[in-house]
Design an enzyme around this catalytic site. Structure first.
Site, mmCIF file in Angstrom:
data_model
loop_
_atom_site.group_PDB
_atom_site.id
_atom_site.type_symbol
_atom_site.label_atom_id
_atom_site.label_comp_id
_atom_site.label_asym_id
_atom_site.label_seq_id
_atom_site.Cartn_x
_atom_site.Cartn_y
_atom_site.Cartn_z
ATOM 1 N N THR A 29 0.837 -1.198 0.000
ATOM 2 C CA THR A 29 0.000 0.000 0.000
ATOM 3 C C THR A 29 0.870 1.246 0.000
ATOM 4 O O THR A 29 1.989 1.246 0.504
ATOM 5 C CB THR A 29 -0.936 0.046 1.230
ATOM 6 N N GLU A 81 -5.008 3.950 3.130
ATOM 7 C CA GLU A 81 -4.024 3.037 2.577
ATOM 8 C C GLU A 81 -4.477 2.614 1.184
ATOM 9 O O GLU A 81 -5.520 1.990 1.033
ATOM 10 C CB GLU A 81 -3.868 1.826 3.492
#
Length: 159
Positions: A29, A81
């Site tokens: 991420t 994220e």
């Protein structure tokens, strides 16, 4: 309630997250700094979202994003994220991430095991791919927001 806020555009420098995306989940991420998270509309619900993203004004790719507290990991801070559906093969810390959030997939929830969480994320990725490829969404790939030097589209982005 998240209705009426999409598309939502955000931009900011990619910062170190909790170090779990790649290591624990196998799903890297790109994380926004706290100031970008704090500037989210107050009516945006925690959960999983889909849309498009680019890094340092590069090509635009589909993305899936978690906004929230990540209850499985007991986060103390709210986070954004972004999992970009592209393999960069390098760290992106310090690069500029731009995202166009197009919609909501599901609410944030806790899981009984890491495997169940990973399976849910994989399902979210498949759902994001389908939704991003709808004719009504594909046009956002060419948004001026993603062009070099532009970091706002509608006034709702933060760097």
């Amino acid at each position: 309630m998240t209705k009426g806020i999409f598309p939502y555009f955000a931009a900011g420098e990619i910062v170190k997250g909790f170090g779990r995306g790649s290591k624990d989940l196998g799903i890297p991420t790109a994380n926004f700094p706290l100031n970008v998270v704090q500037n989210l509309p107050p009516n945006i619900e925690t959960g999983i979202y889909y849309g498009f993203a680019n890094v340092d004004n590069g090509p635009v790719h589909e993305m899936v994003m978690s906004i929230g507290w990540n209850p499985f990991f007991h986060n103390k801070e709210k986070s954004m994220e972004t999992h970009i559906l592209h393999d960069y093969n390098q760290d992106l810390y310090g690069c500029i991430l731009k995202v166009c959030i197009l919609g909501y997939i599901r609410p944030e929830k806790n899981f009984d095991s890491l495997d169940l969480l990973i399976n849910a994320i994989k399902d979210d990725i498949q759902q994001a791919k389908k939704l991003c490829n709808l004719p009504s969404n594909k046009g956002y790939i060419t948004s001026n927001f993603f062009k070099k030097g532009n970091s706002s589209d509608g006034g709702n982005s933060v760097i």
